[in-house]
Design an enzyme around this catalytic site. Structure first.
Site, mmCIF file in Angstrom:
data_model
loop_
_atom_site.group_PDB
_atom_site.id
_atom_site.type_symbol
_atom_site.label_atom_id
_atom_site.label_comp_id
_atom_site.label_asym_id
_atom_site.label_seq_id
_atom_site.Cartn_x
_atom_site.Cartn_y
_atom_site.Cartn_z
ATOM 1 N N GLY A 233 0.777 -1.241 0.000
ATOM 2 C CA GLY A 233 0.000 0.000 0.000
ATOM 3 C C GLY A 233 0.798 1.275 0.000
ATOM 4 N N CYS A 337 -15.006 4.367 -27.715
ATOM 5 C CA CYS A 337 -16.313 5.010 -27.613
ATOM 6 C C CYS A 337 -16.869 4.942 -26.191
ATOM 7 C CB CYS A 337 -17.281 4.339 -28.579
ATOM 8 S SG CYS A 337 -18.911 5.029 -28.509
HETATM 9 C C1 LIG Z 1 -2.946 -5.229 -3.886
HETATM 10 C C2 LIG Z 1 -2.367 -5.836 -2.685
HETATM 11 C C3 LIG Z 1 -1.056 -5.520 -2.310
HETATM 12 C C4 LIG Z 1 -0.188 -4.522 -3.039
HETATM 13 O O1 LIG Z 1 -0.624 -3.210 -2.872
HETATM 14 P P1 LIG Z 1 0.275 -1.970 -3.367
HETATM 15 O O2 LIG Z 1 -0.570 -0.787 -3.073
HETATM 16 O O3 LIG Z 1 0.506 -2.144 -4.835
HETATM 17 O O4 LIG Z 1 1.544 -1.988 -2.600
HETATM 18 C C5 LIG Z 1 -0.528 -6.173 -1.202
HETATM 19 N N1 LIG Z 1 -1.261 -7.072 -0.499
HETATM 20 C C6 LIG Z 1 -2.529 -7.390 -0.829
HETATM 21 C C7 LIG Z 1 -3.257 -8.387 -0.030
HETATM 22 C C8 LIG Z 1 -3.127 -6.784 -1.928
HETATM 23 O O5 LIG Z 1 -4.387 -7.068 -2.236
#
Ligand SMILES: *Cc1c(COP(=O)(O)O)cnc(C)c1O
Length: 403
Positions: A233, A337
Site C-alpha cells: 500500500g 467510444c
Molecule cells: C494489492 C495488494 C497488495 C499490493 O498493494 P500496493 O498498493 O501495490 O503496494 C498487497 N497485499 C494485498 C493483499 C493486496 O491485495
C-alpha cells in the site's frame, strides 16, 4: 528520465527513438529505477530484515518478475494464475504468500501442493475449506489469518481495504475464534497475522493505527505468531510531490515488534514498480472544438485503465520539448467510444501537433496488468531499458492473436 537536448530519455535512450523502432503504444520500464526502488525499500526497513513479497498483481510481466526475483524478493499472489507465474519466474515457494477473499478449492489445493509459505485466509469458511483439503491430502498447511483492523487508509475509496465495511479480512472477534479453531486443527499450522489496509497510502498515520489494532488483537489472542504480514500500500508521487514518511512507519513497526518478536512480511507492489514505467503513445488526430482541443492518442483506456477506473491523474510529457506553451486547453483522450476514455486535461502544455509522441508517466503498476482487449485492441509491447540496451520483455499482440 530526463530531457537531454530537449529529448526525453529513459536511461540512455530517447523516447523518440524507441517509438520509431518499436511503434506505439508501448510500455517501457527502466531497470535502473527498479533497482533503486528495491534498494531503497530494503534500506527503509533494514533493521527489521523483513521478507519482501512483491505483489504480482501490480505488474504481471514474467521477465520483469524474474528481474525482481534476482533481488531476493518473494511474491504475494491473489490467484492460481499469479501463483503459477511467480513459480515460473523462479521464485521460491517458501517466499510466496497467497491472499484474497475468494480462493477456490482448486486454488487452495494447488497452493498446498506447491508448499508455499502461507495461505492468508480471509474468512471462517475459507479456513474450514483449507482444513478439509489439507486433511484429504494428509498434509499440514501453514496459514495466516487476515485481520480487518478497521482503519481508514485515507486513500481513494476504490482502493481502500481496511475499513469494516470492506470485504477484506475478519474483525477482531472472528479473528480470535479462528485462532482457536486453528489451535484445534491437526492439519492447519497457524503462523501469521496479515493485514492490508489499502493502496496508494501517503500518510503514515493510518499505518500506526493499524499497528495499534494488530497489537490489541494479538494480546487478546494470546498466541505467538511467527510472521506478521503488514501488506503493501505504500504510495508514490503521481502528480504532486507528496511522499510517504517511511522513517516514521519504520519507527512505529520497531516499537510494535518489541513486544512480539515476529518476522515482518511486506507485500509492496506500486512502490516497487509504479514509477519505473512509461506509456509511449502517438497523437493520431487533434480535433478542435469550441471550448477545447481534443488530442486523440493511439493509447486508450484498455491500455491504461487507472484514469477511467479511479480518476487517477498521471503526469504527461512531450517526447521533445521544443515548442512554445499553448494558450489552449488540451483534452488527452483515446479512440474508444466511452467518455471515460480520457487520460488528462493539459493546461499550459507546449503546442501539440498530429503525430507527436506523448509520454504518460508512472504506469509501471496497475498499468499493463489492468489492460484488456476491449474493442478488440491488441495489447501494447513491453520493453525493459537497461542503460543503452532495450529488451523486448513482451511482444505486441497481433490481431491474429485475437481473431
Ligand atoms: C494489492 C495488494 C497488495 C499490493 O498493494 P500496493 O498498493 O501495490 O503496494 C498487497 N497485499 C494485498 C493483499 C493486496 O491485495
Amino acid at each position: 528520465m530526463k530531457y537531454i537536448n530537449k529529448n526525453l530519455t529513459i536511461e540512455k535512450i530517447s523516447v523518440e527513438a524507441i517509438s520509431k523502432r518499436f511503434g506505439t503504444p508501448a510500455y517501457c520500464y527502466s531497470y535502473d529505477q527498479l533497482r533503486k526502488n528495491i534498494t531503497n525499500f530494503k534500506k527503509n526497513f533494514s533493521s527489521l530484515s523483513p521478507l519482501i513479497c512483491f505483489a504480482i498483481k501490480s505488474n504481471t510481466n514474467l521477465n520483469l518478475i524474474k528481474e525482481i526475483k534476482k533481488f531476493g524478493l518473494g511474491a504475494d499472489v491473489v490467484s492460481m494464475g499469479e501463483l503459477m507465474l511467480a513459480i515460473k519466474a523462479g521464485i521460491n515457494p517458501k517466499k510466496i504468500v497467497f491472499s484474497g477473499v475468494g480462493k477456490t478449492s482448486a486454488e487452495i489445493s494447488y497452493a498446498i501442493n506447491k508448499k508455499i509459505l502461507l495461505i492468508n485466509a480471509e474468512s471462517q469458511s475459507e479456513i474450514k475449506e483449507i482444513n478439509r483439503i489439507a486433511k484429504l491430502k494428509n498434509k499440514k498447511v501453514q496459514v495466516g489469518i487476515r485481520l480487518n483492523p478497521n482503519t481508514d487508509a485515507k486513500t481513494l475509496n476504490q482502493i481502500s481495504t481496511g475499513r469494516k465495511e470492506n470485504k477484506f479480512g475478519v474483525n477482531s472477534k472472528t479473528f480470535l475464534e479462528l485462532v482457536n479453531y486453528c489451535k484445534n486443527s491437526n492439519n492447519i499450522i497457524l503462523k501469521c497475522l496479515s493485514v492490508h489496509i489499502g493502496s496508494q497510502i501517503l500518510d503514515y498515520k493510518p499505518y500506526v493505527k493499524m499497528l495499534k489494532a494488530i497489537n490489541k488483537t494479538i494480546n487478546r489472542a494470546n498466541f505467538k505468531f511467527e510472521f506478521i504480514d503488514l501488506g503493501g500500500g505504500m504510495g508514490i508521487s503521481y502528480n504532486n510531490n507528496k511522499k510517504l514518511n517511511y522513517k516514521k512507519y519504520n519507527i512505529a513497526i520497531k516499537k510494535f515488534i518489541k513486544n512480539h518478536k515476529s518476522k515482518i512480511i511486506f507485500e509492496p507492489g506500486r512502490s516497487i514498480v509504479g514509477n519505473i514505467g512509461i506509456l509511449i503513445s502517438k497523437i493520431i488526430y487533434i480535433k478542435k472544438s469550441e471550448k477545447k482541443n481534443f488530442v486523440i492518442l493511439d493509447a486508450a483506456m484498455n491500455d491504461l485503465m487507472r484514469p477511467a477506473l479511479y480518476g487517477a491523474i498521471h503526469k504527461t510529457l512531450p517526447s521533445i520539448k521544443n515548442r512554445k506553451i499553448s494558450k489552449k486547453t488540451y483534452e488527452l483522450v483515446g479512440p474508444i467510444c466511452e467518455s471515460t476514455d480520457k487520460f488528462s486535461t493539459l493546461q499550459k502544455f507546449q503546442n501539440l501537433k498530429e503525430k507527436d509522441i506523448i509520454v504518460i508517466c508512472d504506469v509501471g503498476a496497475y498499468g499493463m496488468s489492468l489492460s484488456s482487449n476491449y474493442n478488440v485492441r491488441p495489447k501494447p509491447i513491453e520493453l525493459l531499458i537497461k542503460g543503452s540496451k532495450i529488451k523486448v520483455i513482451k511482444k505486441r499482440q497481433n490481431h491474429s492473436d485475437l481473431i
